[in-house]
Write a protein that holds these residues in place. Sequence first.
Motif, mmCIF file in Angstrom:
data_model
loop_
_atom_site.group_PDB
_atom_site.id
_atom_site.type_symbol
_atom_site.label_atom_id
_atom_site.label_comp_id
_atom_site.label_asym_id
_atom_site.label_seq_id
_atom_site.Cartn_x
_atom_site.Cartn_y
_atom_site.Cartn_z
ATOM 1 N N LEU A 237 -14.631 19.893 5.188
ATOM 2 C CA LEU A 237 -14.590 20.689 5.958
ATOM 3 C C LEU A 237 -13.719 21.508 5.797
ATOM 4 O O LEU A 237 -14.300 23.198 5.989
ATOM 5 C CB LEU A 237 -14.735 20.291 7.601
ATOM 6 C CG LEU A 237 -15.220 21.215 9.261
ATOM 7 C CD1 LEU A 237 -16.122 21.818 8.488
ATOM 8 C CD2 LEU A 237 -14.918 20.351 10.257
ATOM 9 N N GLU A 238 -12.635 21.225 5.510
ATOM 10 C CA GLU A 238 -11.754 22.748 5.143
ATOM 11 C C GLU A 238 -12.307 23.350 4.368
ATOM 12 O O GLU A 238 -12.115 24.950 3.895
ATOM 13 C CB GLU A 238 -10.610 21.936 4.627
ATOM 14 C CG GLU A 238 -9.367 21.547 5.530
ATOM 15 C CD GLU A 238 -9.056 23.282 7.032
ATOM 16 O OE1 GLU A 238 -8.554 23.620 6.728
ATOM 17 O OE2 GLU A 238 -9.311 22.341 7.229
ATOM 18 N N ARG A 260 -21.931 22.767 7.545
ATOM 19 C CA ARG A 260 -20.469 22.825 7.943
ATOM 20 C C ARG A 260 -20.724 22.122 9.528
ATOM 21 O O ARG A 260 -20.320 21.883 10.130
ATOM 22 C CB ARG A 260 -20.469 24.218 7.846
ATOM 23 C CG ARG A 260 -19.029 24.514 8.990
ATOM 24 C CD ARG A 260 -18.422 26.103 9.067
ATOM 25 N NE ARG A 260 -17.583 25.738 9.381
ATOM 26 C CZ ARG A 260 -16.397 25.407 11.198
ATOM 27 N NH1 ARG A 260 -17.481 24.790 11.155
ATOM 28 N NH2 ARG A 260 -15.479 25.207 11.048
ATOM 29 N N ASP A 261 -21.856 22.646 10.270
ATOM 30 C CA ASP A 261 -22.606 22.500 11.756
ATOM 31 C C ASP A 261 -21.823 20.691 11.854
ATOM 32 O O ASP A 261 -22.063 20.354 12.901
ATOM 33 C CB ASP A 261 -23.357 22.763 12.444
ATOM 34 C CG ASP A 261 -23.900 24.670 13.226
ATOM 35 O OD1 ASP A 261 -22.818 25.034 12.667
ATOM 36 O OD2 ASP A 261 -25.057 25.170 12.737
ATOM 37 N N VAL A 262 -23.098 20.344 11.611
ATOM 38 C CA VAL A 262 -23.490 18.577 10.749
ATOM 39 C C VAL A 262 -21.822 18.414 10.895
ATOM 40 O O VAL A 262 -21.626 16.753 10.948
ATOM 41 C CB VAL A 262 -24.149 18.420 10.185
ATOM 42 C CG1 VAL A 262 -24.529 18.392 8.600
ATOM 43 C CG2 VAL A 262 -24.951 16.629 10.464
ATOM 44 N N VAL A 267 -16.335 15.004 12.269
ATOM 45 C CA VAL A 267 -15.440 15.153 13.071
ATOM 46 C C VAL A 267 -15.205 14.710 14.282
ATOM 47 O O VAL A 267 -14.187 14.223 14.576
ATOM 48 C CB VAL A 267 -14.432 16.632 12.113
ATOM 49 C CG1 VAL A 267 -12.772 16.741 12.319
ATOM 50 C CG2 VAL A 267 -15.032 16.231 10.736
ATOM 51 N N ARG A 268 -16.067 15.726 15.220
ATOM 52 C CA ARG A 268 -15.838 15.611 16.449
ATOM 53 C C ARG A 268 -15.906 14.614 17.330
ATOM 54 O O ARG A 268 -15.272 14.180 18.211
ATOM 55 C CB ARG A 268 -16.294 17.234 17.543
ATOM 56 C CG ARG A 268 -15.744 18.305 18.158
ATOM 57 C CD ARG A 268 -16.188 19.179 18.851
ATOM 58 N NE ARG A 268 -17.379 19.641 18.611
ATOM 59 C CZ ARG A 268 -18.564 19.964 18.339
ATOM 60 N NH1 ARG A 268 -19.283 18.982 19.123
ATOM 61 N NH2 ARG A 268 -18.995 20.640 17.362
ATOM 62 N N GLU A 274 -14.055 9.417 7.214
ATOM 63 C CA GLU A 274 -15.596 9.173 6.612
ATOM 64 C C GLU A 274 -16.391 10.287 5.459
ATOM 65 O O GLU A 274 -15.634 11.724 5.752
ATOM 66 C CB GLU A 274 -16.835 8.574 7.905
ATOM 67 C CG GLU A 274 -16.941 7.428 8.594
ATOM 68 C CD GLU A 274 -18.018 7.465 9.644
ATOM 69 O OE1 GLU A 274 -19.367 8.221 9.213
ATOM 70 O OE2 GLU A 274 -18.308 6.915 10.093
ATOM 71 N N SER A 275 -17.154 9.321 4.551
ATOM 72 C CA SER A 275 -17.249 10.499 3.580
ATOM 73 C C SER A 275 -18.502 11.260 3.769
ATOM 74 O O SER A 275 -19.058 11.057 4.736
ATOM 75 C CB SER A 275 -17.784 9.792 1.808
ATOM 76 O OG SER A 275 -19.090 9.013 2.279
#
Length: 288
Positions: A237-238, A260-262, A267-268, A274-275
């Motif tokens: 995500l970073e 990015r959304d998914v 992460v939330r 996870e990968s």
Amino acid sequence: AGHDVSVIGLGNMGAAIANCLMRAGAKVTVWNRTSSKTEEVVGQGAIPASSTSACIAASPITIICLLSNAVAQRVLSDVADLSTRTIVNLTNGSPGQVRQVAALLQGHKGARYLHGAIMVPPMLLGQPTSMTLVSGSSDAFHACTPVLSALGAPRHVGEDIARAPLLDNALLSLMGGMFEGWVQALAIAQRGGVDGVDFAMGLAGPFVKAAADWLPRIAEHVRDEKYKGGSPLTMQLEALDNIAATGEELGVRVLLGSLRDVMERAVRQGKGEESIAGLVPLLTREKE
Ligand code: NDP
């Protein structure tokens, strides 16, 4: 040589299909809504049909290649007698759309239906490696193999008529994602003063070839529900945000938003360790 084939729809792909068949020695009868395109293909050796019914009556096998399956459905509904005809529909569509077209042949005695997906652009049609995925009855596929081989390498992917469109859309989904990344990569390269062609040949090409090795590994992780162990989503995500930052610095519009959304949602939900494989169950669960 010696096969009779009809072709309905002479757009970019239909015209290429008719030409491949003629080159292979087939007697080709054609129909297109706009007659100027028919005339062009007739100039190359095809026989014009006065209507879709006449076109289908002219040959045991008819290939259909139109804008959409809604159009294909309309065209086939207008034909009173499809008995003993084999229709090979090469129009891109969803599994559900294709089932609807296939249903139109029920009740016509001896009618057979195959659905196919051409996986190359018109200019590459007819080469030995040009892939066409075909689903429907094996018998019908074998009967059509001499004709379909004029287009390249036909591959029977199953008796279920919806199989070829399913696989087609899975592959086109990969292509769509690749295009999204590729236009963004070219925009970044261009804005950063990097020659796009050099970038493609020297870096992007080898990078994509290497990806062919790790794609199956992600698929294995999804199959085995082994979501941990690869590069964690928090890190990825970073990295996605850094692409966005690069885009902003260079004045390049940033794509990849839905990925990015998914990822952020994952992460939330506590899946940061996870990968990328962990996103697949997230997508499939969303439909329920
Ligand atoms: P085109 O836009 O060049 O051709 C569309 C065809 O559909 C034309 O023959 C057009 O007739 C006909 N058509 C559209 N609307 C109607 C209608 N209402 N009634 C009758 N005929 C109609 O598309 P392509 O040939 O490129 O694509 C055809 C199929 O092949 C699509 O499903 C596409 O996804 C698939 N395909 C295409 C590839 C490509 O790179 N081009 C690659 C792989 C698959 P008219 O001439 O009268 O407008």
